[in-house]
Design a protein around this motif. Structure first.
Motif, PDB file in Angstrom:
ATOM      1  N   ALA A  10       0.955  -1.217  -0.065  1.00  0.00           N
ATOM      2  CA  ALA A  10       0.027   0.137  -0.059  1.00  0.00           C
ATOM      3  C   ALA A  10       0.742   1.449   0.185  1.00  0.00           C
ATOM      4  O   ALA A  10       0.671   2.160  -0.944  1.00  0.00           O
ATOM      5  N   GLY A  11       2.045   1.275   0.823  1.00  0.00           N
ATOM      6  CA  GLY A  11       2.753   2.330   1.014  1.00  0.00           C
ATOM      7  C   GLY A  11       3.542   2.451  -0.447  1.00  0.00           C
ATOM      8  O   GLY A  11       3.601   3.628  -1.095  1.00  0.00           O
ATOM      9  N   LEU A  12       3.995   1.313  -1.268  1.00  0.00           N
ATOM     10  CA  LEU A  12       4.500   1.543  -2.714  1.00  0.00           C
ATOM     11  C   LEU A  12       3.434   2.106  -3.741  1.00  0.00           C
ATOM     12  O   LEU A  12       3.840   3.073  -4.408  1.00  0.00           O
ATOM     13  N   PHE A  13       2.272   1.733  -3.534  1.00  0.00           N
ATOM     14  CA  PHE A  13       1.325   2.278  -4.526  1.00  0.00           C
ATOM     15  C   PHE A  13       0.911   3.746  -4.072  1.00  0.00           C
ATOM     16  O   PHE A  13       0.760   4.631  -5.016  1.00  0.00           O
ATOM     17  N   ALA A  14       0.812   4.086  -2.691  1.00  0.00           N
ATOM     18  CA  ALA A  14       0.835   5.588  -2.362  1.00  0.00           C
ATOM     19  C   ALA A  14       1.783   6.542  -2.835  1.00  0.00           C
ATOM     20  O   ALA A  14       1.710   7.365  -3.368  1.00  0.00           O
ATOM     21  N   THR A  15       3.122   5.813  -2.794  1.00  0.00           N
ATOM     22  CA  THR A  15       4.311   6.783  -3.074  1.00  0.00           C
ATOM     23  C   THR A  15       4.447   6.834  -4.547  1.00  0.00           C
ATOM     24  O   THR A  15       4.695   7.983  -5.301  1.00  0.00           O
ATOM     25  N   SER A  16       3.985   5.648  -5.284  1.00  0.00           N
ATOM     26  CA  SER A  16       4.098   5.841  -6.790  1.00  0.00           C
ATOM     27  C   SER A  16       3.091   6.885  -7.255  1.00  0.00           C
ATOM     28  O   SER A  16       3.156   7.497  -8.341  1.00  0.00           O
ATOM     29  N   ALA A  17       1.830   6.668  -6.383  1.00  0.00           N
ATOM     30  CA  ALA A  17       0.769   7.664  -7.045  1.00  0.00           C
ATOM     31  C   ALA A  17       1.158   9.272  -6.834  1.00  0.00           C
ATOM     32  O   ALA A  17       0.962  10.166  -7.671  1.00  0.00           O
ATOM     33  N   PHE A  18       1.823   9.408  -5.600  1.00  0.00           N
ATOM     34  CA  PHE A  18       2.081  10.867  -5.081  1.00  0.00           C
ATOM     35  C   PHE A  18       3.292  11.130  -6.101  1.00  0.00           C
ATOM     36  O   PHE A  18       3.457  12.186  -6.613  1.00  0.00           O
ATOM     37  N   ALA A  19       4.243  10.352  -6.591  1.00  0.00           N
ATOM     38  CA  ALA A  19       5.308  10.676  -7.266  1.00  0.00           C
ATOM     39  C   ALA A  19       4.824  10.858  -8.725  1.00  0.00           C
ATOM     40  O   ALA A  19       5.178  12.025  -9.258  1.00  0.00           O
ATOM     41  N   GLN A  20       3.896  10.386  -9.259  1.00  0.00           N
ATOM     42  CA  GLN A  20       3.367  10.671 -10.493  1.00  0.00           C
ATOM     43  C   GLN A  20       2.589  12.036 -10.465  1.00  0.00           C
ATOM     44  O   GLN A  20       2.605  12.815 -11.417  1.00  0.00           O
ATOM     45  N   THR A  21       1.881  12.384  -9.296  1.00  0.00           N
ATOM     46  CA  THR A  21       1.202  13.562  -9.405  1.00  0.00           C
ATOM     47  C   THR A  21       2.208  14.696  -9.124  1.00  0.00           C
ATOM     48  O   THR A  21       2.071  15.762  -9.871  1.00  0.00           O
ATOM     49  N   ALA A  22       3.063  14.544  -8.495  1.00  0.00           N
ATOM     50  CA  ALA A  22       4.220  15.669  -8.438  1.00  0.00           C
ATOM     51  C   ALA A  22       4.909  15.929  -9.831  1.00  0.00           C
ATOM     52  O   ALA A  22       5.309  16.960 -10.379  1.00  0.00           O
ATOM     53  N   ALA A  23       5.349  14.681 -10.373  1.00  0.00           N
ATOM     54  CA  ALA A  23       5.914  14.773 -11.750  1.00  0.00           C
ATOM     55  C   ALA A  23       5.064  15.405 -12.678  1.00  0.00           C
ATOM     56  O   ALA A  23       5.629  16.318 -13.433  1.00  0.00           O
ATOM     57  N   THR A  24       3.773  15.097 -13.040  1.00  0.00           N
ATOM     58  CA  THR A  24       2.852  15.799 -13.633  1.00  0.00           C
ATOM     59  C   THR A  24       2.673  17.273 -13.550  1.00  0.00           C
ATOM     60  O   THR A  24       2.948  18.039 -14.495  1.00  0.00           O
ATOM     61  N   GLN A  25       2.550  17.749 -12.143  1.00  0.00           N
ATOM     62  CA  GLN A  25       2.781  19.092 -11.803  1.00  0.00           C
ATOM     63  C   GLN A  25       3.911  19.847 -12.149  1.00  0.00           C
ATOM     64  O   GLN A  25       3.812  21.033 -12.739  1.00  0.00           O
ATOM     65  N   ALA A  26       5.124  19.273 -11.816  1.00  0.00           N
ATOM     66  CA  ALA A  26       6.353  19.866 -12.224  1.00  0.00           C
ATOM     67  C   ALA A  26       6.753  19.685 -13.642  1.00  0.00           C
ATOM     68  O   ALA A  26       7.280  20.925 -14.318  1.00  0.00           O
ATOM     69  N   THR A  27       6.132  19.023 -14.624  1.00  0.00           N
ATOM     70  CA  THR A  27       6.267  19.011 -16.085  1.00  0.00           C
ATOM     71  C   THR A  27       5.450  19.829 -16.552  1.00  0.00           C
ATOM     72  O   THR A  27       5.579  20.325 -17.782  1.00  0.00           O
ATOM     73  N   THR A  28       4.129  20.073 -16.061  1.00  0.00           N
ATOM     74  CA  THR A  28       3.143  21.221 -16.545  1.00  0.00           C
ATOM     75  C   THR A  28       3.690  22.558 -16.900  1.00  0.00           C
ATOM     76  O   THR A  28       3.371  23.016 -18.149  1.00  0.00           O
ATOM     77  N   PRO A  29       4.397  23.147 -15.818  1.00  0.00           N
ATOM     78  CA  PRO A  29       4.960  24.629 -16.281  1.00  0.00           C
ATOM     79  C   PRO A  29       5.963  24.520 -17.237  1.00  0.00           C
ATOM     80  O   PRO A  29       6.031  25.256 -17.760  1.00  0.00           O
TER      81      PRO A  29
END
Length: 112
Positions: A10-29
């Protein structure tokens, strides 16, 4: 033990979901910045092409005006040459007539 494995997964899934969200926000700008840069470059290129087109049109107009002015000047020069030739011919004819008249007067005076 299965609870620990479940928590880790569950921690791995949460980390991967958080990492994807952060990466998406970082690449959007970054993506926005790249898109804006491409848009600005396209605008600059369009301005350059427009300026070049206007410059070519101005050059064409200038050449047309120059050709028109040259033709006008040549026509004027030709007219003046013709007038000068006519004046010279008239002057020559007058001189010839005066010479003939003088010769006739001189011959008449000599025969008296």
């Amino acid at each position: 033990m299965s609870k620990i494995v479940a928590t880790l997964i569950a921690g791995l899934f949460a980390t991967s979901a958080f990492a994807q969200t952060a990466a998406t926000q970082a690449t959007t700008p970054a993506a926005k910045a790249e898109a804006q840069e491409a848009k600005d470059v396209a605008k600059a290129d369009a301005k350059v092409q427009k300026a070049q087109a206007e410059a070519k049109a101005d050059v064409a107009d200038a050449k047309a005006d120059a050709a028109k002015t040259k033709a006008k000047a040549e026509k004027k020069a030709t007219k003046k040459k013709a007038e000068a030739k006519a004046d010279a011919a008239e002057h020559k004819a007058e001189h010839k007539a005066d010479s003939a008249e003088h010769k006739a007067d001189t011959t008449a005076a000599a025969s008296k």
